[in-house]
Write a protein that holds these residues in place. Structure first.
Motif, PDB file in Angstrom:
ATOM      1  N   ASP A 177       4.694 -38.520 -14.048  1.00  0.00           N
ATOM      2  CA  ASP A 177       4.867 -39.530 -13.001  1.00  0.00           C
ATOM      3  C   ASP A 177       6.139 -40.343 -13.179  1.00  0.00           C
ATOM      4  N   VAL A 178       6.656 -40.412 -14.412  1.00  0.00           N
ATOM      5  CA  VAL A 178       7.892 -41.162 -14.654  1.00  0.00           C
ATOM      6  C   VAL A 178       9.044 -40.558 -13.847  1.00  0.00           C
ATOM      7  N   TYR A 179       9.025 -39.253 -13.688  1.00  0.00           N
ATOM      8  CA  TYR A 179      10.059 -38.565 -12.907  1.00  0.00           C
ATOM      9  C   TYR A 179      10.099 -39.117 -11.478  1.00  0.00           C
ATOM     10  N   TYR A 180       8.949 -39.236 -10.848  1.00  0.00           N
ATOM     11  CA  TYR A 180       8.904 -39.738  -9.467  1.00  0.00           C
ATOM     12  C   TYR A 180       9.224 -41.227  -9.397  1.00  0.00           C
ATOM     13  N   GLY A 181       8.882 -41.977 -10.444  1.00  0.00           N
ATOM     14  CA  GLY A 181       9.229 -43.388 -10.475  1.00  0.00           C
ATOM     15  C   GLY A 181      10.731 -43.598 -10.547  1.00  0.00           C
ATOM     16  N   ALA A 182      11.424 -42.739 -11.296  1.00  0.00           N
ATOM     17  CA  ALA A 182      12.879 -42.850 -11.439  1.00  0.00           C
ATOM     18  C   ALA A 182      13.614 -42.299 -10.225  1.00  0.00           C
ATOM     19  N   ARG A 183      12.914 -41.442  -9.450  1.00  0.00           N
ATOM     20  CA  ARG A 183      13.560 -40.789  -8.312  1.00  0.00           C
ATOM     21  C   ARG A 183      12.660 -40.864  -7.073  1.00  0.00           C
ATOM     22  N   PRO A 184      12.503 -42.071  -6.532  1.00  0.00           N
ATOM     23  CA  PRO A 184      11.599 -42.210  -5.387  1.00  0.00           C
ATOM     24  C   PRO A 184      12.055 -41.449  -4.158  1.00  0.00           C
ATOM     25  N   ASN A 185      13.338 -41.203  -4.017  1.00  0.00           N
ATOM     26  CA  ASN A 185      13.863 -40.467  -2.871  1.00  0.00           C
ATOM     27  C   ASN A 185      14.210 -39.018  -3.209  1.00  0.00           C
ATOM     28  N   LEU A 186      14.787 -38.796  -4.397  1.00  0.00           N
ATOM     29  CA  LEU A 186      15.265 -37.459  -4.776  1.00  0.00           C
ATOM     30  C   LEU A 186      14.206 -36.618  -5.479  1.00  0.00           C
ATOM     31  N   GLY A 187      13.148 -37.229  -5.948  1.00  0.00           N
ATOM     32  CA  GLY A 187      12.114 -36.461  -6.635  1.00  0.00           C
ATOM     33  C   GLY A 187      11.534 -35.384  -5.736  1.00  0.00           C
ATOM     34  N   VAL A 210      18.867 -18.177 -20.251  1.00  0.00           N
ATOM     35  CA  VAL A 210      19.307 -16.912 -20.821  1.00  0.00           C
ATOM     36  C   VAL A 210      18.462 -15.825 -20.170  1.00  0.00           C
ATOM     37  N   ILE A 211      19.129 -14.888 -19.510  1.00  0.00           N
ATOM     38  CA  ILE A 211      18.449 -13.999 -18.569  1.00  0.00           C
ATOM     39  C   ILE A 211      18.763 -12.535 -18.858  1.00  0.00           C
ATOM     40  N   GLY A 212      17.757 -11.689 -18.749  1.00  0.00           N
ATOM     41  CA  GLY A 212      17.967 -10.253 -18.876  1.00  0.00           C
ATOM     42  C   GLY A 212      16.738  -9.565 -19.445  1.00  0.00           C
ATOM     43  N   LYS A 213      16.703  -8.275 -19.308  1.00  0.00           N
ATOM     44  CA  LYS A 213      15.559  -7.502 -19.798  1.00  0.00           C
ATOM     45  C   LYS A 213      15.355  -7.628 -21.307  1.00  0.00           C
ATOM     46  N   PRO A 214      16.433  -7.738 -22.109  1.00  0.00           N
ATOM     47  CA  PRO A 214      16.229  -7.868 -23.559  1.00  0.00           C
ATOM     48  C   PRO A 214      15.653  -9.218 -23.991  1.00  0.00           C
ATOM     49  N   VAL A 215      15.633 -10.204 -23.099  1.00  0.00           N
ATOM     50  CA  VAL A 215      15.208 -11.560 -23.459  1.00  0.00           C
ATOM     51  C   VAL A 215      13.682 -11.657 -23.490  1.00  0.00           C
ATOM     52  N   ILE A 216      13.158 -12.327 -24.497  1.00  0.00           N
ATOM     53  CA  ILE A 216      11.735 -12.666 -24.523  1.00  0.00           C
ATOM     54  C   ILE A 216      11.573 -13.923 -23.679  1.00  0.00           C
ATOM     55  N   GLY A 217      11.018 -13.766 -22.501  1.00  0.00           N
ATOM     56  CA  GLY A 217      10.965 -14.858 -21.542  1.00  0.00           C
ATOM     57  C   GLY A 217      10.043 -15.987 -21.955  1.00  0.00           C
ATOM     58  N   GLY A 218      10.285 -17.158 -21.382  1.00  0.00           N
ATOM     59  CA  GLY A 218       9.463 -18.324 -21.661  1.00  0.00           C
ATOM     60  C   GLY A 218      10.307 -19.572 -21.820  1.00  0.00           C
ATOM     61  N   ARG A 219       9.654 -20.678 -22.181  1.00  0.00           N
ATOM     62  CA  ARG A 219      10.343 -21.945 -22.374  1.00  0.00           C
ATOM     63  C   ARG A 219      10.599 -22.174 -23.852  1.00  0.00           C
ATOM     64  N   TYR A 220      11.791 -22.667 -24.162  1.00  0.00           N
ATOM     65  CA  TYR A 220      12.208 -22.919 -25.546  1.00  0.00           C
ATOM     66  C   TYR A 220      12.748 -24.338 -25.667  1.00  0.00           C
ATOM     67  N   GLY A 221      12.625 -24.888 -26.860  1.00  0.00           N
ATOM     68  CA  GLY A 221      13.162 -26.217 -27.120  1.00  0.00           C
ATOM     69  C   GLY A 221      12.203 -27.315 -26.702  1.00  0.00           C
ATOM     70  N   ALA A 222      12.317 -28.464 -27.362  1.00  0.00           N
ATOM     71  CA  ALA A 222      11.475 -29.615 -27.044  1.00  0.00           C
ATOM     72  C   ALA A 222      11.903 -30.225 -25.721  1.00  0.00           C
ATOM     73  N   VAL A 223      10.919 -30.661 -24.946  1.00  0.00           N
ATOM     74  CA  VAL A 223      11.192 -31.298 -23.656  1.00  0.00           C
ATOM     75  C   VAL A 223      11.624 -32.740 -23.906  1.00  0.00           C
ATOM     76  N   PRO A 224      12.790 -33.169 -23.405  1.00  0.00           N
ATOM     77  CA  PRO A 224      13.236 -34.553 -23.638  1.00  0.00           C
ATOM     78  C   PRO A 224      12.306 -35.567 -22.967  1.00  0.00           C
ATOM     79  N   SER A 225      12.147 -36.701 -23.600  1.00  0.00           N
ATOM     80  CA  SER A 225      11.331 -37.777 -23.038  1.00  0.00           C
ATOM     81  C   SER A 225      12.039 -38.416 -21.850  1.00  0.00           C
ATOM     82  N   LEU A 226      11.261 -38.773 -20.829  1.00  0.00           N
ATOM     83  CA  LEU A 226      11.808 -39.493 -19.683  1.00  0.00           C
ATOM     84  C   LEU A 226      11.722 -41.004 -19.849  1.00  0.00           C
TER      85      LEU A 226
END
Length: 416
Positions: free
Chosen positions: A73-83, A351-367
């Motif tokens: 919800d912090v995302y929408y609070g910071a971006r009431p128009n652009l969210g 990072v995109i392509g057939k050799p890539v193991i797909g998914g999300r990597y890295g910690a999500v930054p705090s808002l």
């Protein structure tokens, strides 16, 4: 038989910096690696068929409206128009989604062909387009490094420059990212007009160069420049032929920005290992009325990249090609008063392509835990470079290229 003297690397670079290289293809925006460095065909760098394609999104892409944290919800609070509202996005899991215009990226992600890295940035970030892009292109923030990270990688993998056209830059001018000591990138934008330009008074001199004895003159500097000219003439024709011969049923979208040219060279079996392709003109610098513009930009970008991936599959090269997509920085968390976003810090990298193991990597930054309104980066971008150098291109000493050790991200694993 007389032994032909050799030029040192510094002597070659001195000649090129003095302008002798640019005179060869003035107006064509580039020169190719000289045959001086190509006597041993398909040497070290030809040990495998792997290709790395880098897509640069110039201007500073708004990562929060690209990979949208709709569950926060912090995302929408910071971006009431652009969210981006929850019913106006493409969900990729229970927390994140893409813009609705990013159908190509949604398909790549859900097919397991995309590694999405969160919070990518670097310490003591610059908010200048020029400086931050230079830091990304050199892989050396706040250092003044003279050569690009891809150029240094080319020199490390093929130190004698044996592989012709190891580096190709699709642009009007050469990027710092591909500047190397022992490789001269092939740089062009329009294959149809990729040719040497000269004054009438110069034609007889160039004709004499083209007819010269291939055994050399005994003058190393002169032979180096003559070989650049010969190689330039050969490469310009090869590029035009590859583009003329290239046919594909794949639709590259409304705004193709260069990957279709990469596909043409791949189809023609160019020996190139690295392609650098920018989405130019600071297109992603969305300070004012960002909403519709940003959505359109990602429609073009997503469609174009997804088309390229499909084309590699059609050509039977999908196992050989990986694409990295980045921007020089992200945007601030809060929208501005002009219904846009201002220069920020961390953002996503793909990072995109057939050799890539797909998914999300890295910690999500705090808002909420911000640095003066900006995201705190969680993944140093050089970890991605290390991943590509070591995990994809197969060079074991990424620390030598990046000047220090950065742990690779395990997105290739047994597939790499």
């Amino acid at each position: 038989m007389a032994k032909t003297p050799r030029l040192s690397g510094s002597a070659k670079q001195s000649l090129l910096r003095s302008g002798f290289g640019s005179m060869v293809l003035e107006g064509a925006s580039g020169i190719t690696t000289s045959p001086v460095w190509s006597k041993v065909a398909k040497a070290q760098a030809a040990a495998n068929d792997r290709i790395l394609v880098i897509v640069e999104l110039s201007g500073g892409n708004d990562g929060l409206n690209t990979v949208i944290p709709f569950a926060d919800d912090v995302y929408y609070g910071a971006r009431p128009n652009l969210g981006i509202k929850k019913d106006k996005l493409l969900r990729i899991d229970d927390h994140f989604g893409f813009q609705k215009s990013m159908l190509g990226f949604e398909r790549l992600y859900k097919d397991g062909l995309m590694g999405l890295v969160h919070g990518v940035g670097y310490d003591q970030p610059s908010f200048s387009h020029f400086s931050s892009m230079a830091f990304w292109q050199t892989g050396a923030p706040n250092s003044g490094e003279a050569y690009g990270w891809l150029g240094r990688m080319a020199d490390a993998i093929d130190p004698l420059g044996h592989t012709t056209n190891f580096l190709v830059n699709i642009d009007d001018s050469q990027s710092l990212a591909v500047r190397a000591m022992n490789h001269v990138p092939l740089v062009f934008n329009n294959p149809d007009t990729f040719t040497r330009h000269m004054f009438d008074e110069e034609k007889s001199a160039f004709s004499a160069i083209d007819r010269r004895d291939s055994n050399g003159s005994g003058n190393a500097s002169q032979d180096f420049l003559f070989d650049i000219a010969a190689s330039a003439k050969s490469s310009e024709q090869l590029v035009r032929d590859a583009w003329t011969d290239y046919e594909t049923p794949i639709d590259y979208g409304l705004v193709p920005f260069g990957l279709e040219k990469v596909a043409a060279l791949v189809a023609a079996d160019f020996p190139t290992k690295v392609y650098y392709v920018p989405y130019r003109n600071n297109a992603f610098d969305t300070h004012v009325y960002q909403g519709d513009l940003h959505s359109r930009l990602w429609s073009y970008t997503s469609d174009h990249i997804a088309a390229f991936v499909r084309d590699m599959e059609r050509l039977g090269r999908s196992d050989d090609v990986v694409v990295m997509v980045f921007s020089e920085f992200g945007r601030r968390v809060a929208e501005n008063t002009s219904l846009g976003t201002d220069h920020g810090t961390a953002g996503p990298v793909f990072v995109i392509g057939k050799p890539v193991i797909g998914g999300r990597y890295g910690a999500v930054p705090s808002l909420t835990d911000l640095d003066d309104g900006n995201l705190k980066f969680t993944t140093d971008y050089r970890r991605i470079y290390s991943t590509l150098i070591q995990g994809w291109m197969g060079h074991d000493h990424a620390d030598g290229i990046l000047k220090q050790q950065f742990n690779p991200i395990p997105m290739f694993g047994s597939r790499g």
